[in-house]
Design a protein around this motif. Structure first.
Motif, PDB file in Angstrom:
ATOM      1  N   PRO A 327      17.111 -65.941  39.210  1.00 36.46           N
ATOM      2  CA  PRO A 327      16.558 -64.949  40.137  1.00 36.46           C
ATOM      3  C   PRO A 327      16.978 -65.146  41.588  1.00 36.46           C
ATOM      4  O   PRO A 327      17.173 -64.165  42.309  1.00 36.46           O
ATOM      5  CB  PRO A 327      15.047 -65.131  39.969  1.00 36.46           C
ATOM      6  CG  PRO A 327      14.897 -65.640  38.562  1.00 36.46           C
ATOM      7  CD  PRO A 327      16.078 -66.535  38.345  1.00 36.46           C
ATOM      8  N   ALA A 328      17.133 -66.390  42.020  1.00 40.85           N
ATOM      9  CA  ALA A 328      17.513 -66.640  43.414  1.00 40.85           C
ATOM     10  C   ALA A 328      18.907 -66.094  43.707  1.00 40.85           C
ATOM     11  O   ALA A 328      19.171 -65.562  44.803  1.00 40.85           O
ATOM     12  CB  ALA A 328      17.460 -68.140  43.708  1.00 40.85           C
ATOM     13  N   ILE A 329      19.806 -66.206  42.747  1.00 41.12           N
ATOM     14  CA  ILE A 329      21.157 -65.672  42.925  1.00 41.12           C
ATOM     15  C   ILE A 329      21.113 -64.149  42.984  1.00 41.12           C
ATOM     16  O   ILE A 329      21.728 -63.520  43.853  1.00 41.12           O
ATOM     17  CB  ILE A 329      22.081 -66.143  41.781  1.00 41.12           C
ATOM     18  CG1 ILE A 329      22.324 -67.652  41.877  1.00 41.12           C
ATOM     19  CG2 ILE A 329      23.410 -65.383  41.799  1.00 41.12           C
ATOM     20  CD1 ILE A 329      23.168 -68.220  40.751  1.00 41.12           C
ATOM     21  N   GLU A 330      20.351 -63.546  42.079  1.00 46.46           N
ATOM     22  CA  GLU A 330      20.254 -62.085  42.057  1.00 46.46           C
ATOM     23  C   GLU A 330      19.633 -61.560  43.348  1.00 46.46           C
ATOM     24  O   GLU A 330      20.128 -60.580  43.934  1.00 46.46           O
ATOM     25  CB  GLU A 330      19.423 -61.628  40.851  1.00 46.46           C
ATOM     26  CG  GLU A 330      19.316 -60.115  40.752  1.00 46.46           C
ATOM     27  CD  GLU A 330      18.471 -59.656  39.570  1.00 46.46           C
ATOM     28  OE1 GLU A 330      18.338 -58.432  39.390  1.00 46.46           O
ATOM     29  OE2 GLU A 330      17.927 -60.521  38.848  1.00 46.46           O
ATOM     30  N   THR A 331      18.582 -62.202  43.815  1.00 48.78           N
ATOM     31  CA  THR A 331      17.908 -61.757  45.037  1.00 48.78           C
ATOM     32  C   THR A 331      18.843 -61.824  46.238  1.00 48.78           C
ATOM     33  O   THR A 331      18.919 -60.885  47.039  1.00 48.78           O
ATOM     34  CB  THR A 331      16.661 -62.618  45.295  1.00 48.78           C
ATOM     35  OG1 THR A 331      15.751 -62.469  44.203  1.00 48.78           O
ATOM     36  CG2 THR A 331      15.983 -62.207  46.592  1.00 48.78           C
ATOM     37  N   ARG A 332      19.557 -62.909  46.352  1.00 50.80           N
ATOM     38  CA  ARG A 332      20.464 -63.068  47.496  1.00 50.80           C
ATOM     39  C   ARG A 332      21.586 -62.028  47.452  1.00 50.80           C
ATOM     40  O   ARG A 332      21.965 -61.474  48.491  1.00 50.80           O
ATOM     41  CB  ARG A 332      21.057 -64.478  47.517  1.00 50.80           C
ATOM     42  CG  ARG A 332      21.940 -64.749  48.724  1.00 50.80           C
ATOM     43  CD  ARG A 332      22.311 -66.202  48.827  1.00 50.80           C
ATOM     44  NE  ARG A 332      23.235 -66.444  49.917  1.00 50.80           N
ATOM     45  CZ  ARG A 332      23.765 -67.622  50.206  1.00 50.80           C
ATOM     46  NH1 ARG A 332      23.432 -68.686  49.481  1.00 50.80           N
ATOM     47  NH2 ARG A 332      24.613 -67.761  51.206  1.00 50.80           N
ATOM     48  N   LEU A 333      22.117 -61.773  46.273  1.00 53.29           N
ATOM     49  CA  LEU A 333      23.173 -60.771  46.145  1.00 53.29           C
ATOM     50  C   LEU A 333      22.648 -59.386  46.518  1.00 53.29           C
ATOM     51  O   LEU A 333      23.304 -58.640  47.259  1.00 53.29           O
ATOM     52  CB  LEU A 333      23.714 -60.756  44.712  1.00 53.29           C
ATOM     53  CG  LEU A 333      24.753 -59.670  44.391  1.00 53.29           C
ATOM     54  CD1 LEU A 333      25.983 -59.830  45.271  1.00 53.29           C
ATOM     55  CD2 LEU A 333      25.136 -59.716  42.910  1.00 53.29           C
ATOM     56  N   ARG A 334      21.463 -59.040  46.041  1.00 57.77           N
ATOM     57  CA  ARG A 334      20.887 -57.723  46.350  1.00 57.77           C
ATOM     58  C   ARG A 334      20.643 -57.566  47.857  1.00 57.77           C
ATOM     59  O   ARG A 334      20.869 -56.496  48.420  1.00 57.77           O
ATOM     60  CB  ARG A 334      19.586 -57.532  45.581  1.00 57.77           C
ATOM     61  CG  ARG A 334      19.776 -57.309  44.088  1.00 57.77           C
ATOM     62  CD  ARG A 334      18.458 -56.981  43.406  1.00 57.77           C
ATOM     63  NE  ARG A 334      18.634 -56.795  41.979  1.00 57.77           N
ATOM     64  CZ  ARG A 334      19.090 -55.673  41.409  1.00 57.77           C
ATOM     65  NH1 ARG A 334      19.417 -54.639  42.185  1.00 57.77           N
ATOM     66  NH2 ARG A 334      19.217 -55.572  40.104  1.00 57.77           N
ATOM     67  N   GLU A 335      20.170 -58.617  48.496  1.00 60.19           N
ATOM     68  CA  GLU A 335      19.908 -58.545  49.935  1.00 60.19           C
ATOM     69  C   GLU A 335      21.200 -58.307  50.708  1.00 60.19           C
ATOM     70  O   GLU A 335      21.243 -57.498  51.647  1.00 60.19           O
ATOM     71  CB  GLU A 335      19.225 -59.830  50.406  1.00 60.19           C
ATOM     72  CG  GLU A 335      17.777 -59.955  49.928  1.00 60.19           C
ATOM     73  CD  GLU A 335      17.157 -61.285  50.320  1.00 60.19           C
ATOM     74  OE1 GLU A 335      17.910 -62.169  50.823  1.00 60.19           O
ATOM     75  OE2 GLU A 335      15.942 -61.455  50.119  1.00 60.19           O
ATOM     76  N   GLU A 336      22.263 -59.006  50.331  1.00 59.25           N
ATOM     77  CA  GLU A 336      23.537 -58.823  51.022  1.00 59.25           C
ATOM     78  C   GLU A 336      24.067 -57.406  50.815  1.00 59.25           C
ATOM     79  O   GLU A 336      24.547 -56.767  51.762  1.00 59.25           O
ATOM     80  CB  GLU A 336      24.567 -59.839  50.520  1.00 59.25           C
ATOM     81  CG  GLU A 336      25.907 -59.742  51.255  1.00 59.25           C
ATOM     82  CD  GLU A 336      26.927 -60.744  50.735  1.00 59.25           C
ATOM     83  OE1 GLU A 336      27.222 -61.721  51.440  1.00 59.25           O
ATOM     84  OE2 GLU A 336      27.438 -60.522  49.613  1.00 59.25           O
ATOM     85  N   TYR A 358      28.860 -63.512  49.927  1.00 60.29           N
ATOM     86  CA  TYR A 358      28.173 -63.892  48.682  1.00 60.29           C
ATOM     87  C   TYR A 358      28.709 -63.088  47.498  1.00 60.29           C
ATOM     88  O   TYR A 358      28.873 -63.625  46.404  1.00 60.29           O
ATOM     89  CB  TYR A 358      26.658 -63.693  48.811  1.00 60.29           C
ATOM     90  CG  TYR A 358      25.897 -64.525  47.801  1.00 60.29           C
ATOM     91  CD1 TYR A 358      25.919 -65.916  47.868  1.00 60.29           C
ATOM     92  CD2 TYR A 358      25.175 -63.932  46.772  1.00 60.29           C
ATOM     93  CE1 TYR A 358      25.246 -66.694  46.939  1.00 60.29           C
ATOM     94  CE2 TYR A 358      24.486 -64.697  45.846  1.00 60.29           C
ATOM     95  CZ  TYR A 358      24.535 -66.082  45.920  1.00 60.29           C
ATOM     96  OH  TYR A 358      23.870 -66.844  44.994  1.00 60.29           O
ATOM     97  N   LEU A 359      28.994 -61.811  47.698  1.00 61.47           N
ATOM     98  CA  LEU A 359      29.611 -61.012  46.635  1.00 61.47           C
ATOM     99  C   LEU A 359      30.955 -61.610  46.245  1.00 61.47           C
ATOM    100  O   LEU A 359      31.283 -61.709  45.056  1.00 61.47           O
ATOM    101  CB  LEU A 359      29.787 -59.568  47.104  1.00 61.47           C
ATOM    102  CG  LEU A 359      30.532 -58.623  46.143  1.00 61.47           C
ATOM    103  CD1 LEU A 359      29.815 -58.519  44.801  1.00 61.47           C
ATOM    104  CD2 LEU A 359      30.715 -57.243  46.773  1.00 61.47           C
ATOM    105  N   THR A 360      31.730 -62.020  47.223  1.00 63.27           N
ATOM    106  CA  THR A 360      33.029 -62.641  46.947  1.00 63.27           C
ATOM    107  C   THR A 360      32.850 -63.935  46.157  1.00 63.27           C
ATOM    108  O   THR A 360      33.592 -64.204  45.208  1.00 63.27           O
ATOM    109  CB  THR A 360      33.776 -62.919  48.259  1.00 63.27           C
ATOM    110  OG1 THR A 360      33.998 -61.684  48.948  1.00 63.27           O
ATOM    111  CG2 THR A 360      35.114 -63.594  48.000  1.00 63.27           C
ATOM    112  N   ALA A 361      31.848 -64.730  46.542  1.00 60.15           N
ATOM    113  CA  ALA A 361      31.579 -65.976  45.814  1.00 60.15           C
ATOM    114  C   ALA A 361      31.154 -65.699  44.376  1.00 60.15           C
ATOM    115  O   ALA A 361      31.548 -66.415  43.447  1.00 60.15           O
ATOM    116  CB  ALA A 361      30.494 -66.778  46.537  1.00 60.15           C
TER     117      ALA A 361
END
Length: 505
Positions: A327-336, A358-361
């Motif tokens: 979930p932490a990865i998904e949340t960070r991606l959505r925020e960006e 973060y999308l690139t990563a």
């Protein structure tokens, strides 16, 4: 009388054949230039890999890992073939400065031997890639990104309709359908509307999926391969529905080729440039002796078609699965994505998506974790020989290395089995040092010509899935994503299913 004379002759021929085979086995086992390298028993018969692939149905790369654990960094895996395990050797074998030819044994199974993918020699492949490369440059991809966006909108519409009907979607086939629509339009100015097919089960998508397991059989049995590819189209359509769809695809591409050859002016009627605008240009083909033959044009079309329609779909499906596990990865991606894409009605340009760290990563880690083309890509050492992994390798030896030995190396990627985008967000020097170990598109002069288009698809697919939708798995478990090797991975038939609920803002 003739029969009596014939029997001794047949007996003599059989004896000669048997002695020849015995001598070949003896030579390969004890006198062959690569006999000094360690390897499993009977590897000198050239049937060791077939036994594991076909009879035991094991992934060859899993077998290779076991062999390296037992025999060391360099292992003899065939009568004239070596495999290596040190990651550094990958960049040596597939270095831009290594203009080694491909070993045709593997590549001929695709029946695309007159294409940039199938040409065994560096010289032929380079000449063809030089003609096609401008069509697949980063600049050209940016100029054509509208094609990708249009097909992405179509995919998103299909996902919304399925959610509205209370249905989950097969994400592997959905994402492959998107890639298929992109490559057919981008390269051929054709549209097969794969994303609109029921359950994303377009006949071509299913045919391509069914073709993958056949590779592990056809590469060992040359007569069977000739029968399969030499079969008349009408018979191919009768033998198997998937074969029929593949044949129909070939006929569609061949029809287009013939039309352009017979009427070059018809190319000006296409909505977008195609590969034929370059392949049929006499000026561009001046140094190669003229425009390619009909067979070569068909081979090139098929190689680009199959190369571009599966891999990015596999990567985006696996990446999506891993994002949803944390979930932490998904949340960070959505925020960006929300910050960069505030108005849902206006998707950002590719150039803007590429600037999102973060999308690139996420994309880099998805490429690393995906099996891509897991099998070793065989190259032939030039006559003068070479040095690899600190050992002298005789000229004419077939060498190769699976990218899994790079992407799964604990020496390079700490906790390599874990999906961790953070590894690509380290300080510049550390992040740059990892870049050379990301080899999903291979390296060197025979790397994937369509990687810029593939990256465009990945940026847009990940951005759309996690900005336009809330993606919820429909009972998919880790074992549902298991795969076996053909040339490409063949996934568990269940694949990954998910509900894609549209978000409002």
């Amino acid at each position: 009388m003739a029969t009596i004379t014939l029997i001794p002759l047949l007996g003599t021929l059989l004896l000669i054949y048997s002695l020849h085979k015995l001598w070949t086995f003896f030579y390969n086992a004890f006198l062959h230039p690569v006999a000094k390298f360690p390897g499993p028993p009977y590897v000198w018969t050239d049937w060791y890999q077939c036994y594991n692939d076909v009879y035991l149905s094991r992934n060859w790369t899993d077998v290779l890992k076991e062999l390296h654990e037992k025999y060391g960094d360099v292992v003899r895996v065939g009568a004239n073939e070596l495999h290596f395990s040190r990651p550094s050797v990958y960049n040596e074998i597939y270095s831009p400065s290594r203009r080694w030819d491909k070993d045709a044994t593997l590549y001929r199974v695709f029946n695309q031997d007159e294409s940039s993918f199938g040409f065994p020699t560096y010289r032929e492949a380079k000449a063809r890639k030089d003609i096609l490369a401008p069509l697949f440059s980063h600049r050209a991809t940016c100029e054509m990104q509208g094609v990708v966006k249009n097909h992405l909108d179509r995919l998103c519409t299909a996902l919304r309709k399925r959610h509205a009907a209370g249905q989950s979607s097969d994400m592997l086939f959905a994402l492959r359908s998107f890639s298929l629509d992109c490559i057919t339009t981008y390269c051929f100015a054709q549209d097969v509307h794969a994303s609109e097919a029921e359950e994303f089960r377009h006949p071509i998508v299913e045919a391509m999926d069914a073709a993958v397991p056949a590779v592990r059989v056809l590469q060992y049995f040359e007569p069977l391969r000739k029968v399969v590819f030499g079969m008349p189209p009408w018979l191919g359509k009768l033998t198997d529905p998937n074969t029929g769809a593949r044949v129909a695809l070939q006929e569609m591409l061949l029809k287009q080729v013939k039309e352009y050859v017979q009427n070059p002016k018809s190319m000006h009627e296409t909505s977008t440039p195609t590969i034929y605008h370059r392949l049929l240009d006499p000026e561009l083909n001046r140094e190669t002796g003229g425009v390619p033959s009909l067979k070569s044009l068909r081979d090139e079309a098929l190689s680009l078609f199959f190369g571009g329609a599966e891999s990015s779909g596999n990567v985006s499906m696996l990446g999506t699965w891993h994002i949803l596990q944390t979930p932490a990865i998904e949340t960070r991606l959505r925020e960006e994505l929300r910050q960069a894409w505030s108005d849902l009605a206006t998707m950002p340009q590719l150039e803007d998506l590429e600037k999102l760290p973060y999308l690139t990563a996420i994309i880099k880690e998805s490429l690393r974790i995906s099996p891509s083309v897991p099998v070793p890509l065989p190259r032939v050492v030039p006559p003068q020989g070479t040095t690899l992994s600190g050992q002298q390798i005789p000229g004419g030896t077939v060498v190769g290395m699976s990218l899994r030995f790079v992407h799964e190396s604990e020496e390079i990627f700490h906790d390599a089995k874990t999906f961790d985008p953070e590894r690509w967000l380290q300080p510049d020097a550390a992040a740059a040092s990892l870049e050379k170990w990301l080899v999903a598109f291979s390296k060197g002069p025979r790397n994937c010509i369509g990687q810029n288009l593939a990256m465009c698809e990945l940026y847009m697919a990940f951005a759309a899935l996690f900005r336009r939708f809330e993606v919820v798995l429909d009972g998919t478990r880790a074992e549902d994503l298991s795969w076996t090797e053909g040339f490409l991975p063949f996934f568990n038939p269940r694949h990954m299913r998910a509900f894609c609920r549209p978000v409002e803002a």
